[in-house]
Design a protein around this motif. Structure first.
Motif, PDB file in Angstrom:
ATOM      1  N   LYS A   1      -9.801 -22.008  -8.144  1.00  0.00           N
ATOM      2  CA  LYS A   1      -8.774 -20.975  -8.190  1.00  0.00           C
ATOM      3  C   LYS A   1      -8.865 -20.164  -6.903  1.00  0.00           C
ATOM      4  CE  LYS A   1      -6.619 -17.542 -10.976  1.00  0.00           C
ATOM      5  NZ  LYS A   1      -6.436 -16.976 -12.278  1.00  0.00           N
ATOM      6  N   VAL A   2      -7.727 -20.026  -6.226  1.00  0.00           N
ATOM      7  CA  VAL A   2      -7.655 -19.298  -4.971  1.00  0.00           C
ATOM      8  C   VAL A   2      -6.827 -18.043  -5.198  1.00  0.00           C
ATOM      9  CG1 VAL A   2      -6.930 -19.416  -2.561  1.00  0.00           C
ATOM     10  CG2 VAL A   2      -7.820 -21.455  -3.676  1.00  0.00           C
ATOM     11  N   TYR A   3      -7.296 -16.909  -4.663  1.00  0.00           N
ATOM     12  CA  TYR A   3      -6.609 -15.638  -4.822  1.00  0.00           C
ATOM     13  C   TYR A   3      -5.983 -15.215  -3.497  1.00  0.00           C
ATOM     14  CZ  TYR A   3      -9.372 -15.420  -9.076  1.00  0.00           C
ATOM     15  OH  TYR A   3      -9.945 -15.697 -10.294  1.00  0.00           O
ATOM     16  N   SER A   4      -4.822 -14.600  -3.567  1.00  0.00           N
ATOM     17  CA  SER A   4      -4.180 -14.090  -2.352  1.00  0.00           C
ATOM     18  C   SER A   4      -4.777 -12.736  -1.999  1.00  0.00           C
ATOM     19  CB  SER A   4      -2.680 -13.949  -2.560  1.00  0.00           C
ATOM     20  OG  SER A   4      -2.416 -12.859  -3.436  1.00  0.00           O
ATOM     21  N   ASP A   5      -4.575 -12.340  -0.765  1.00  0.00           N
ATOM     22  CA  ASP A   5      -5.059 -11.037  -0.305  1.00  0.00           C
ATOM     23  C   ASP A   5      -4.431  -9.919  -1.137  1.00  0.00           C
ATOM     24  OD1 ASP A   5      -6.409  -9.192   1.244  1.00  0.00           O
ATOM     25  OD2 ASP A   5      -4.999  -9.289   2.916  1.00  0.00           O
ATOM     26  N   VAL A   6      -3.141 -10.038  -1.419  1.00  0.00           N
ATOM     27  CA  VAL A   6      -2.436  -9.009  -2.189  1.00  0.00           C
ATOM     28  C   VAL A   6      -2.976  -8.930  -3.612  1.00  0.00           C
ATOM     29  CG1 VAL A   6      -0.187  -8.319  -3.123  1.00  0.00           C
ATOM     30  CG2 VAL A   6      -0.354  -9.169  -0.778  1.00  0.00           C
ATOM     31  N   SER A   7      -3.288 -10.081  -4.217  1.00  0.00           N
ATOM     32  CA  SER A   7      -3.796 -10.043  -5.588  1.00  0.00           C
ATOM     33  C   SER A   7      -5.189  -9.417  -5.661  1.00  0.00           C
ATOM     34  CB  SER A   7      -3.802 -11.441  -6.205  1.00  0.00           C
ATOM     35  OG  SER A   7      -4.755 -12.259  -5.571  1.00  0.00           O
ATOM     36  N   VAL A   8      -5.918  -9.458  -4.565  1.00  0.00           N
ATOM     37  CA  VAL A   8      -7.266  -8.877  -4.554  1.00  0.00           C
ATOM     38  C   VAL A   8      -7.233  -7.405  -4.139  1.00  0.00           C
ATOM     39  CG1 VAL A   8      -9.549  -8.986  -3.482  1.00  0.00           C
ATOM     40  CG2 VAL A   8      -8.367 -11.094  -4.091  1.00  0.00           C
ATOM     41  N   ARG A   9      -6.499  -7.089  -3.052  1.00  0.00           N
ATOM     42  CA  ARG A   9      -6.519  -5.729  -2.515  1.00  0.00           C
ATOM     43  C   ARG A   9      -5.283  -4.899  -2.838  1.00  0.00           C
ATOM     44  NH1 ARG A   9      -7.420  -4.876   3.184  1.00  0.00           N
ATOM     45  NH2 ARG A   9      -5.881  -6.474   3.602  1.00  0.00           N
ATOM     46  N   GLY A  10      -4.308  -5.504  -3.450  1.00  0.00           N
ATOM     47  CA  GLY A  10      -3.112  -4.762  -3.832  1.00  0.00           C
ATOM     48  C   GLY A  10      -2.286  -4.319  -2.631  1.00  0.00           C
ATOM     49  N   LYS A  11      -1.682  -3.124  -2.721  1.00  0.00           N
ATOM     50  CA  LYS A  11      -0.793  -2.603  -1.677  1.00  0.00           C
ATOM     51  C   LYS A  11      -1.478  -2.506  -0.319  1.00  0.00           C
ATOM     52  CE  LYS A  11       1.746   0.270  -4.939  1.00  0.00           C
ATOM     53  NZ  LYS A  11       2.023   1.656  -5.340  1.00  0.00           N
ATOM     54  N   GLU A  12      -2.762  -2.241  -0.326  1.00  0.00           N
ATOM     55  CA  GLU A  12      -3.527  -2.083   0.925  1.00  0.00           C
ATOM     56  C   GLU A  12      -3.439  -3.332   1.804  1.00  0.00           C
ATOM     57  OE1 GLU A  12      -8.167  -1.552   2.089  1.00  0.00           O
ATOM     58  OE2 GLU A  12      -7.453  -0.293   0.445  1.00  0.00           O
ATOM     59  N   ALA A  13      -3.288  -4.491   1.198  1.00  0.00           N
ATOM     60  CA  ALA A  13      -3.214  -5.747   1.944  1.00  0.00           C
ATOM     61  C   ALA A  13      -1.972  -5.820   2.824  1.00  0.00           C
ATOM     62  CB  ALA A  13      -3.234  -6.928   0.988  1.00  0.00           C
ATOM     63  N   LYS A  14      -0.926  -5.067   2.459  1.00  0.00           N
ATOM     64  CA  LYS A  14       0.316  -5.091   3.215  1.00  0.00           C
ATOM     65  C   LYS A  14       0.340  -4.062   4.344  1.00  0.00           C
ATOM     66  CE  LYS A  14       3.009  -6.995  -0.552  1.00  0.00           C
ATOM     67  NZ  LYS A  14       4.190  -6.872  -1.395  1.00  0.00           N
TER      68      LYS A  14
END
Length: 107
Positions: free
Chosen positions: A82-95
Motif C-alpha cells: 500500500k502506497v500513500y500520497s503526500d497529501v494523504s499523509v500530511r494533509g493541506k501542508e503537502a500543498k
C-alpha cells in the motif's frame, strides 16, 4: 605454514606521532592513504587527514543512500504494497511550498 602478507600501508609509531603529528598527517596526505599507528608492535589507531576523513564519510553516506534506494525498490516491487500520497499523509501542508531555514544546522 602460511606467512602473513605485509600490506603496503604507511605506518608510524606512537613516538613519531608524539614528536611530530604534522609529519604523520603529511605522510597520510602524500600517500593518499591512512597511516597505521603502532604502539609496542600492535596497531593502536589510524590517522587520516581532515580531507580523507570527510571523503570517507561522504562515501559512506552515498553508499547508505544507495542501499536505502535498493531497499525501497525491493519493498515496492513486492505485491500488495500500500502506497500513500503526500497529501494523504500530511494533509493541506503537502500543498504548501516548503519553508527553508538557512540556519537549521543542516549543511
Amino acid at each position: 605454514m602460511s606467512r602473513m602478507q605485509t600490506l603496503d600501508i604507511p605506518t608510524a609509531s606512537i613516538t613519531e606521532v608524539k614528536k611530530s603529528p604534522g609529519s604523520v598527517f603529511g605522510l597520510a596526505a602524500a600517500s593518499n592513504n591512512a597511516v597505521y599507528v603502532f604502539n609496542r608492535g600492535a596497531v593502536s589507531g589510524v590517522m587520516l587527514t581532515k580531507e580523507q576523513y570527510e571523503s570517507l564519510n561522504r562515501h559512506i553516506e552515498e553508499l547508505e543512500d544507495r542501499l536505502l534506494d535498493i531497499e525501497v525498490a525491493q519493498r515496492l516491487s513486492r505485491n500488495k504494497v500500500k502506497v500513500y500520497s503526500d497529501v494523504s499523509v500530511r494533509g493541506k501542508e503537502a500543498k504548501e511550498p516548503p519553508v527553508l531555514d538557512e540556519y537549521d544546522g543542516w549543511e
